[in-house]
Design a protein around this motif. Structure first.
Motif, short mmCIF file in Angstrom:
data_model
loop_
_atom_site.label_atom_id
_atom_site.label_comp_id
_atom_site.label_asym_id
_atom_site.label_seq_id
_atom_site.Cartn_x
_atom_site.Cartn_y
_atom_site.Cartn_z
N TYR A 1 12.89 17.41 -5.82
CA TYR A 1 11.78 16.53 -5.45
C TYR A 1 11.83 16.20 -3.96
CZ TYR A 1 10.51 11.67 -4.36
OH TYR A 1 10.10 10.53 -3.73
N ARG A 2 13.01 15.83 -3.46
CA ARG A 2 13.13 15.49 -2.04
C ARG A 2 12.74 16.67 -1.17
NH1 ARG A 2 13.33 11.17 0.78
NH2 ARG A 2 15.00 11.89 2.10
N ASN A 3 13.23 17.86 -1.50
CA ASN A 3 12.89 19.04 -0.71
C ASN A 3 11.39 19.32 -0.77
OD1 ASN A 3 15.52 19.56 0.16
ND2 ASN A 3 15.97 20.81 -1.63
N ASP A 4 10.83 19.27 -1.97
CA ASP A 4 9.41 19.57 -2.14
C ASP A 4 8.52 18.52 -1.46
OD1 ASP A 4 10.20 21.77 -3.59
OD2 ASP A 4 9.69 20.90 -5.54
N SER A 5 8.98 17.27 -1.42
CA SER A 5 8.16 16.21 -0.84
C SER A 5 7.89 16.44 0.65
CB SER A 5 8.81 14.84 -1.05
OG SER A 5 9.96 14.67 -0.24
N PHE A 6 8.80 17.10 1.34
CA PHE A 6 8.61 17.35 2.77
C PHE A 6 7.59 18.45 3.05
CE2 PHE A 6 12.94 15.43 2.77
CZ PHE A 6 12.60 14.28 3.45
N ALA A 7 7.15 19.15 2.01
CA ALA A 7 6.13 20.18 2.16
C ALA A 7 4.81 19.79 1.50
CB ALA A 7 6.64 21.50 1.57
N ASP A 8 4.75 18.60 0.94
CA ASP A 8 3.57 18.15 0.21
C ASP A 8 2.69 17.28 1.12
OD1 ASP A 8 2.31 17.68 -2.64
OD2 ASP A 8 2.40 15.71 -1.65
N ALA A 9 1.41 17.60 1.18
CA ALA A 9 0.49 16.89 2.08
C ALA A 9 0.39 15.40 1.74
CB ALA A 9 -0.89 17.53 2.03
N ASP A 10 0.33 15.05 0.46
CA ASP A 10 0.23 13.64 0.08
C ASP A 10 1.50 12.87 0.44
OD1 ASP A 10 -2.36 13.96 -0.94
OD2 ASP A 10 -1.59 14.50 -2.92
N CYS A 11 2.64 13.48 0.26
CA CYS A 11 3.90 12.84 0.64
C CYS A 11 3.97 12.66 2.15
CB CYS A 11 5.10 13.66 0.15
SG CYS A 11 5.28 13.72 -1.64
N MET A 12 3.54 13.67 2.89
CA MET A 12 3.57 13.56 4.35
C MET A 12 2.64 12.44 4.82
SD MET A 12 5.95 15.58 5.00
CE MET A 12 5.94 15.33 6.75
N LYS B 1 0.84 -1.21 0.00
CA LYS B 1 0.00 0.00 0.00
C LYS B 1 0.87 1.25 0.00
CE LYS B 1 -3.62 2.45 2.48
NZ LYS B 1 -4.57 2.44 3.59
N TYR B 2 1.92 1.24 0.81
CA TYR B 2 2.86 2.36 0.85
C TYR B 2 3.49 2.59 -0.52
CZ TYR B 2 7.34 4.67 1.88
OH TYR B 2 8.42 5.51 1.87
N ALA B 3 3.92 1.51 -1.16
CA ALA B 3 4.54 1.60 -2.48
C ALA B 3 3.58 2.24 -3.48
CB ALA B 3 4.96 0.21 -2.96
N LYS B 4 2.34 1.82 -3.46
CA LYS B 4 1.35 2.36 -4.40
C LYS B 4 1.05 3.83 -4.13
CE LYS B 4 -0.77 -2.02 -5.61
NZ LYS B 4 -1.97 -2.87 -5.54
N MET B 5 1.29 4.28 -2.91
CA MET B 5 1.13 5.71 -2.60
C MET B 5 2.21 6.53 -3.29
SD MET B 5 0.34 5.30 1.48
CE MET B 5 -0.30 6.93 1.88
N TRP B 6 3.44 5.99 -3.35
CA TRP B 6 4.58 6.77 -3.85
C TRP B 6 4.69 6.83 -5.36
CZ3 TRP B 6 7.11 10.55 -1.95
CH2 TRP B 6 7.20 10.69 -0.57
N ILE B 7 4.20 5.84 -6.07
CA ILE B 7 4.36 5.84 -7.53
C ILE B 7 3.81 7.12 -8.16
CG2 ILE B 7 3.72 4.67 -9.67
CD1 ILE B 7 4.06 2.00 -8.06
N PRO B 8 2.56 7.51 -7.89
CA PRO B 8 2.08 8.75 -8.50
C PRO B 8 2.75 10.00 -7.93
CG PRO B 8 0.40 7.81 -7.05
CD PRO B 8 1.51 6.81 -7.14
N LEU B 9 3.26 9.93 -6.71
CA LEU B 9 3.91 11.10 -6.13
C LEU B 9 5.24 11.40 -6.82
CD1 LEU B 9 3.11 10.47 -2.37
CD2 LEU B 9 2.06 12.14 -3.93
#
Length: 101
Positions: free
Chosen positions: A65-76, A20-28
């Motif tokens: 991408y790494r920097n932006d991911s820490f500010a993105d609600a879906d990534c969090m 489930k975690y993996a499937k969350m990250w593919i579109p992100l």
């Protein structure tokens, strides 16, 4: 072009949670300009190792991408899901460049 290789040590009793975690990250990854090459879950052999591969145009694009991911609600949400389920024991990250003809 740079490809990120992630090698996870996962809890084999939480394979469903990790998937489930993996499937969350593919579109992100794709959302942030990368190309996700997939997650690879245990099949034969070790039951606690999973892999992921994704590509960005450059190391700088990956770092953005790494920097932006820490500010993105879906990534969090994805980060928190892994923490809550404890499906990941550890991981290592390496970077590769392709060689073509």
């Amino acid at each position: 072009m740079v490809t990120c290789y992630l090698r996870y040590v996962i809890d084999p009793e939480k394979l469903t949670e990790f998937e489930k975690y993996a499937k969350m990250w593919i579109p992100l990854v794709n959302k942030f300009g990368g190309i996700h090459n997939g997650y690879f879950l245990p099949s034969e052999g070790a039951n606690n190792i999973a892999l992921a591969l994704f590509t960005f145009p450059s190391l700088a694009a990956y770092e953005q991408y790494r920097n932006d991911s820490f500010a993105d609600a879906d990534c969090m949400t994805a980060f928190q899901y892994a923490k809550d389920t404890r499906c990941i024991i550890s991981y290592e990250r390496s970077f590769f460049r392709p060689v073509f003809d």
